[in-house]
Scaffold this motif. Structure first.
Motif, PDB file in Angstrom:
ATOM      1  N   ARG A  23       1.278  -3.164  17.968  1.00 56.42           N
ATOM      2  CA  ARG A  23       1.444  -1.990  17.115  1.00 56.42           C
ATOM      3  C   ARG A  23       1.782  -2.474  15.717  1.00 56.42           C
ATOM      4  O   ARG A  23       2.821  -3.075  15.523  1.00 56.42           O
ATOM      5  CB  ARG A  23       2.551  -1.109  17.672  1.00 56.42           C
ATOM      6  N   PRO A  24       0.903  -2.227  14.768  1.00 55.72           N
ATOM      7  CA  PRO A  24       1.176  -2.681  13.410  1.00 55.72           C
ATOM      8  C   PRO A  24       2.456  -2.071  12.852  1.00 55.72           C
ATOM      9  O   PRO A  24       2.896  -1.031  13.298  1.00 55.72           O
ATOM     10  CB  PRO A  24      -0.028  -2.194  12.611  1.00 55.72           C
ATOM     11  N   ALA A  25       2.994  -2.718  11.871  1.00 47.10           N
ATOM     12  CA  ALA A  25       4.204  -2.215  11.231  1.00 47.10           C
ATOM     13  C   ALA A  25       3.940  -0.853  10.608  1.00 47.10           C
ATOM     14  O   ALA A  25       2.822  -0.527  10.223  1.00 47.10           O
ATOM     15  CB  ALA A  25       4.649  -3.195  10.158  1.00 47.10           C
ATOM     16  N   SER A  26       4.978  -0.070  10.522  1.00 54.40           N
ATOM     17  CA  SER A  26       4.882   1.251   9.916  1.00 54.40           C
ATOM     18  C   SER A  26       4.292   1.133   8.517  1.00 54.40           C
ATOM     19  O   SER A  26       4.649   0.266   7.749  1.00 54.40           O
ATOM     20  CB  SER A  26       6.273   1.874   9.852  1.00 54.40           C
ATOM     21  N   GLY A  27       3.367   2.012   8.215  1.00 57.93           N
ATOM     22  CA  GLY A  27       2.763   1.989   6.892  1.00 57.93           C
ATOM     23  C   GLY A  27       1.552   1.074   6.790  1.00 57.93           C
ATOM     24  O   GLY A  27       1.106   0.765   5.711  1.00 57.93           O
ATOM     25  N   ASP A  28       1.024   0.636   7.896  1.00 59.41           N
ATOM     26  CA  ASP A  28      -0.149  -0.239   7.844  1.00 59.41           C
ATOM     27  C   ASP A  28      -1.400   0.593   7.609  1.00 59.41           C
ATOM     28  O   ASP A  28      -2.299   0.659   8.431  1.00 59.41           O
ATOM     29  CB  ASP A  28      -0.257  -1.052   9.122  1.00 59.41           C
ATOM     30  N   ASP A  66      -3.827   0.248   5.375  1.00 60.04           N
ATOM     31  CA  ASP A  66      -5.083  -0.474   5.177  1.00 60.04           C
ATOM     32  C   ASP A  66      -5.739  -0.835   6.500  1.00 60.04           C
ATOM     33  O   ASP A  66      -6.948  -0.685   6.671  1.00 60.04           O
ATOM     34  CB  ASP A  66      -4.860  -1.735   4.348  1.00 60.04           C
ATOM     35  N   GLY A  67      -4.949  -1.301   7.452  1.00 64.50           N
ATOM     36  CA  GLY A  67      -5.488  -1.650   8.766  1.00 64.50           C
ATOM     37  C   GLY A  67      -6.039  -0.431   9.477  1.00 64.50           C
ATOM     38  O   GLY A  67      -7.113  -0.468  10.074  1.00 64.50           O
ATOM     39  N   PHE A  79      -1.556   3.015  15.460  1.00 64.39           N
ATOM     40  CA  PHE A  79      -1.052   2.812  14.109  1.00 64.39           C
ATOM     41  C   PHE A  79      -0.015   3.867  13.779  1.00 64.39           C
ATOM     42  O   PHE A  79      -0.069   4.981  14.307  1.00 64.39           O
ATOM     43  CB  PHE A  79      -2.194   2.895  13.077  1.00 64.39           C
ATOM     44  N   GLU A  80       0.874   3.517  12.902  1.00 62.76           N
ATOM     45  CA  GLU A  80       1.843   4.483  12.394  1.00 62.76           C
ATOM     46  C   GLU A  80       1.478   4.780  10.946  1.00 62.76           C
ATOM     47  O   GLU A  80       1.809   4.023  10.048  1.00 62.76           O
ATOM     48  CB  GLU A  80       3.255   3.907  12.480  1.00 62.76           C
ATOM     49  N   VAL A  81       0.734   5.849  10.758  1.00 61.35           N
ATOM     50  CA  VAL A  81       0.348   6.243   9.397  1.00 61.35           C
ATOM     51  C   VAL A  81       0.973   7.604   9.099  1.00 61.35           C
ATOM     52  O   VAL A  81       1.031   8.465   9.963  1.00 61.35           O
ATOM     53  CB  VAL A  81      -1.188   6.283   9.209  1.00 61.35           C
TER      54      VAL A  81
END
Length: 71
Positions: A19-24, A26-27, A53-55
């Protein structure tokens, strides 16, 4: 021996999704664009982005991506 602790414990779970970091943003945008270009529906793409993702504003991201490929 099998009871030894692994030298690289982070490699034990290589196949688990990360799980990408919060605010990723671009990914998430890149993945959404790729899915859209491959013909995935907005709903499928939105579901995938939500799960991985956490957007902050997924709908806006999807609006931008699908507008870009349709226009």
């Amino acid at each position: 021996a099998p009871d030894e602790e692994p030298k690289f414990p982070h490699e034990l779970n290589r196949t688990a999704p990360t799980r990408p970091a919060s605010g990723d943003l671009d990914g998430a945008r890149l993945v959404a664009l790729n899915m859209a270009l491959n013909g995935d529906s907005r709903e499928e793409t939105g579901r995938y982005i939500a799960e991985n993702f956490e957007v902050p504003d997924r709908d806006r991201l999807l609006d931008e991506v699908y507008a870009a490929i349709e226009g």
